[in-house]
Structure formats: C-alpha cells, structure tokens
Design an enzyme around this catalytic site. Structure first.
Site, mmCIF file in Angstrom:
data_model
loop_
_atom_site.group_PDB
_atom_site.id
_atom_site.type_symbol
_atom_site.label_atom_id
_atom_site.label_comp_id
_atom_site.label_asym_id
_atom_site.label_seq_id
_atom_site.Cartn_x
_atom_site.Cartn_y
_atom_site.Cartn_z
ATOM 1 N N TYR A 19 0.689 -1.233 -0.025
ATOM 2 C CA TYR A 19 0.002 -0.049 0.038
ATOM 3 C C TYR A 19 0.887 1.351 0.011
ATOM 4 C CZ TYR A 19 -3.919 -3.218 0.912
ATOM 5 O OH TYR A 19 -4.677 -4.274 0.991
ATOM 6 N N HIS A 24 -4.645 6.065 -1.149
ATOM 7 C CA HIS A 24 -5.186 6.057 0.244
ATOM 8 C C HIS A 24 -4.207 6.298 1.313
ATOM 9 C CE1 HIS A 24 -9.278 5.309 1.632
ATOM 10 N NE2 HIS A 24 -9.427 4.163 1.644
ATOM 11 N N PHE A 67 -5.910 -0.979 9.219
ATOM 12 C CA PHE A 67 -6.486 -1.029 7.771
ATOM 13 C C PHE A 67 -7.325 0.293 8.067
ATOM 14 C CE2 PHE A 67 -4.335 -5.059 7.399
ATOM 15 C CZ PHE A 67 -3.888 -4.913 6.085
ATOM 16 N N ASN A 69 -10.497 1.220 7.209
ATOM 17 C CA ASN A 69 -11.810 0.981 7.599
ATOM 18 C C ASN A 69 -12.038 0.814 9.083
ATOM 19 O OD1 ASN A 69 -12.375 1.084 4.870
ATOM 20 N ND2 ASN A 69 -13.288 -0.812 4.656
ATOM 21 N N ASP A 94 -6.679 11.180 2.886
ATOM 22 C CA ASP A 94 -7.095 11.506 1.359
ATOM 23 C C ASP A 94 -8.487 11.814 1.131
ATOM 24 O OD1 ASP A 94 -7.563 8.566 1.977
ATOM 25 O OD2 ASP A 94 -8.808 8.760 0.224
ATOM 26 N N ASN A 115 -14.287 5.967 4.604
ATOM 27 C CA ASN A 115 -14.577 4.691 5.569
ATOM 28 C C ASN A 115 -13.615 5.130 7.042
ATOM 29 O OD1 ASN A 115 -16.801 3.559 4.200
ATOM 30 N ND2 ASN A 115 -15.300 2.230 3.131
#
Length: 172
Positions: A19, A24, A67, A69, A94, A115
C-alpha cells in the site's frame, strides 16, 4: 486546542508494503514527512507512534495499523491512553473530491463516504481537525477505474510530486 495537553496527529492509510505510495496512504506519507527524521517508531494501541515537541507542543504522530476501515480502533485507545481531548486530534487523509496536490481543512462535518473517517467518527465523535489532501477522482482523468480501485492505486510521478509539495504546506 488545549495548550496543556498533547496533540495527536493521525495519518490515515493501510499498513503493508503493497500500500506504500497509494492514494489512500497520503496520511501515512504526511506523517512520515512531518515527523522528525530521527524519530523512533513503536507499536502501541494498534498504531505505529512517535513523540516529539514542535513549537512548544507535545506531539504524538500515529499511523494506525488496523487498515483504513477500522481506523477508530487505533485512534480511540491512543486518545484514552494519552488523555487527548477531541480538539487536540488532527487527522490527515485522502479526499477524492479535491484536486491532486490541493488540501482543505475543516473541523467536524460528515465523512463524505470516507470509511476511515466514518470509523473515527463512530469511535470518538466528529469535532476534530481534518486535513484533507486531494487525490483527485477517476472521472477527473477520464478513467474507467472504480473509486475503490482508484484509492488503492499508485500516483504517477507528477501526482506524487504534487502530493509531496502540498504535504510540505501542512502546519500544526
């Protein structure tokens, strides 16, 4: 901001090498740029954290490891442990509705479908400072990529340069 309490600056992103440098993860990128170069990071309360002093303020930088969410699962325990009042929480994340390389700030408001922000709002409320870094929307680039895939995609070199420039303008 309560002057006698630490400031918790949280950059949102997803943990893991796959990632890095994705749209994100601009929150992680901002935290990495803002924290002192000699920072010592440690894992605590579902986040990587480092502490320092900036302009007379005690500052805790955090990158949730839950993570995106589930970001609230890292922010709430950190706030409780360090006794951070809501007005001393700053979240950097973001935003697809802002052009690449631009930023906007606000206190409170809706999550606008983000989220990570939804998770934090559910855990601690929504009256905290948000620094939203624009990553653009796929429609801005006439791209058929779905928004969920867009945020997990990587910046091209021009976009990355614009992101790094806007991150340099962030002030405590």
């Amino acid at each position: 901001m309560q002057e006698n309490k630490p400031v918790l600056i949280v950059g949102l992103g997803n943990p893991g090498a796959e990632y890095e440098l994705t749209r994100h993860n601009v929150g992680f990128m901002a935290i990495d740029a803002m924290a002192p170069n000699d920072s010592v990071w440690k894992k605590e309360k579902n986040a990587l954290t480092t502490r320092c002093e900036i302009a007379g303020h005690k500052v805790i930088f955090a990158k949730p490891q839950t993570f995106m969410n589930n970001s609230g699962d890292a922010v709430l325990p950190l706030m409780n442990f360090y006794k951070i009042p809501l007005e001393n929480l700053v979240v950097i994340h973001d935003d697809m509705d802002i052009k690449v390389g631009e930023k906007k700030e606000k206190i409170g408001g809706s999550s606008a479908g983000h989220n990570g922000i939804k998770s934090i709002d559910a855990a601690v409320g929504n009256e905290y400072r948000r620094i939203r870094i624009g990553i653009g929307h796929p429609r801005d680039f006439a791209s058929p990529i779905a928004p969920v895939d867009w945020v997990l995609g990587k910046f091209d070199s021009d976009q990355l340069s614009a992101i790094k420039s806007v991150i340099k303008t962030i002030k405590l």
